[in-house]
Design a protein around this motif. Structure first.
Motif, PDB file in Angstrom:
ATOM      1  N   ASN A 158      89.504  33.781 107.536  1.00  0.00           N
ATOM      2  CA  ASN A 158      89.815  32.794 106.501  1.00  0.00           C
ATOM      3  C   ASN A 158      89.494  33.356 105.116  1.00  0.00           C
ATOM      4  O   ASN A 158      90.270  33.206 104.165  1.00  0.00           O
ATOM      5  CB  ASN A 158      88.980  31.535 106.754  1.00  0.00           C
ATOM      6  N   LYS A 216      92.729  25.879 102.926  1.00  0.00           N
ATOM      7  CA  LYS A 216      92.045  26.954 103.650  1.00  0.00           C
ATOM      8  C   LYS A 216      90.646  27.153 103.076  1.00  0.00           C
ATOM      9  O   LYS A 216      89.694  27.410 103.805  1.00  0.00           O
ATOM     10  CB  LYS A 216      92.865  28.237 103.572  1.00  0.00           C
ATOM     11  N   MET A 225      87.138  26.597 105.092  1.00  0.00           N
ATOM     12  CA  MET A 225      86.097  27.610 105.166  1.00  0.00           C
ATOM     13  C   MET A 225      84.755  27.022 104.742  1.00  0.00           C
ATOM     14  O   MET A 225      83.715  27.310 105.362  1.00  0.00           O
ATOM     15  CB  MET A 225      86.454  28.802 104.275  1.00  0.00           C
TER      16      MET A 225
END
Length: 272
Positions: free
Chosen positions: A104, A122, A126
């Motif tokens: 990621n 994203k 994370m």
């Protein structure tokens, strides 16, 4: 778009002396070389390819560093304003691992290198994984003072929309104000009052990115006046929160990479 910073450290040209950055979560990737850390009184020997993260209240020191270190810093606003329900936490507990987190992280770095839009979803995903890992971390310190400062910083970031004072926070945690003020300054490298004000300012940057009006923002964080908010904003960031700066935050990032940093990043793509 999230408020982030991207930095590269090299022991020969740009050494790093402190892994913590007040008001930011730092996510590091050791691109090459070795590194020795002291975290919560435990030694850690890192080698190339190792990913780790550091909260601003973590007790961690660099004992040795030879190589190149990449750092993505993300404003604490997203750390403390990203809530998770129980089903999400349970799902993350089943999927969270270092390999997934590293993948990621690399995707986000590539987005920055290629000057493409940062994938907000994203990044937040994370952050959620890091928060779950942080809660699961068995290496938490037994030092009462370090635990206190960690809890105090979390309390400030969770409540920076209110008027906070040393006396109020000391009462909340059942300690003497003089003790709290002294120990906080030692660990965080700034006074408690400065941390409170800066927490409000850094959170307000994210509000600017989300399109909130300045009149709404200075009242939200209970500054005494608009002029007072502007004064503290300029003192802490070096900029005035006007429309021009808002555009800078939103489209160019306040700490845009230098040409040299961009060249280095392009050279190390193969290492990622």
């Amino acid at each position: 778009m999230l408020d982030y910073r991207l930095n590269i450290y090299n022991n020969a040209t740009s050494p790093i002396h402190r892994l913590q950055t007040n008001h930011f979560l730092n996510i590091y990737l050791l691109l090459e070389g070795t590194m020795t850390l002291l975290r919560n009184m435990n030694f850690q020997q890192l080698t190339s390819g190792y990913l780790f993260y550091v909260y601003d209240s973590d007790a961690i020191s660099v004992l040795s560093f030879e190589g190149t270190l990449l750092c993505l810093s993300i404003n604490n606003y997203y750390v403390y304003n990203t809530s998770m329900n129980q089903s999400t936490i349970k799902k993350l507990l089943n999927t969270v691992d270092a390999a997934y987190l590293k993948s990621n992280f690399i995707d986000i770095i590539f987005s920055i290198i290629n000057d493409s839009n940062i994938q907000t979803a994203k990044q937040l995903n994370m952050l959620n994984h890091i928060k779950v890992l942080y809660e699961m971390d068995p290496a938490s310190t037994d030092d009462n003072t370090l635990t206190l400062i960690k809890n105090v910083t979390a309390y400030i970031n969770d409540n920076n929309q209110y008027q906070l004072t040393c006396q109020h926070i000391a009462n909340t945690f059942f300690v003497q104000p003089s003790y709290l003020s002294r120990e906080f300054s030692i660990m965080m490298h700034c006074t408690l009052s400065n941390y409170i004000i800066a927490s409000k300012i850094y959170f307000s940057i994210c509000d600017l990115l989300e399109g909130l009006l300045l009149e709404t923002i200075w009242k939200k964080y209970q500054f005494q006046s608009y002029e007072g908010y502007v004064y503290h904003f300029q003192t802490i960031t070096g900029n005035i929160p006007n429309k021009k700066i808002f555009k800078l935050f939103k489209y160019e990032n306040i700490n845009a990479l230098t040409l040299r940093q961009q060249q280095i990043l392009k050279q190390i793509q193969v290492k990622l």
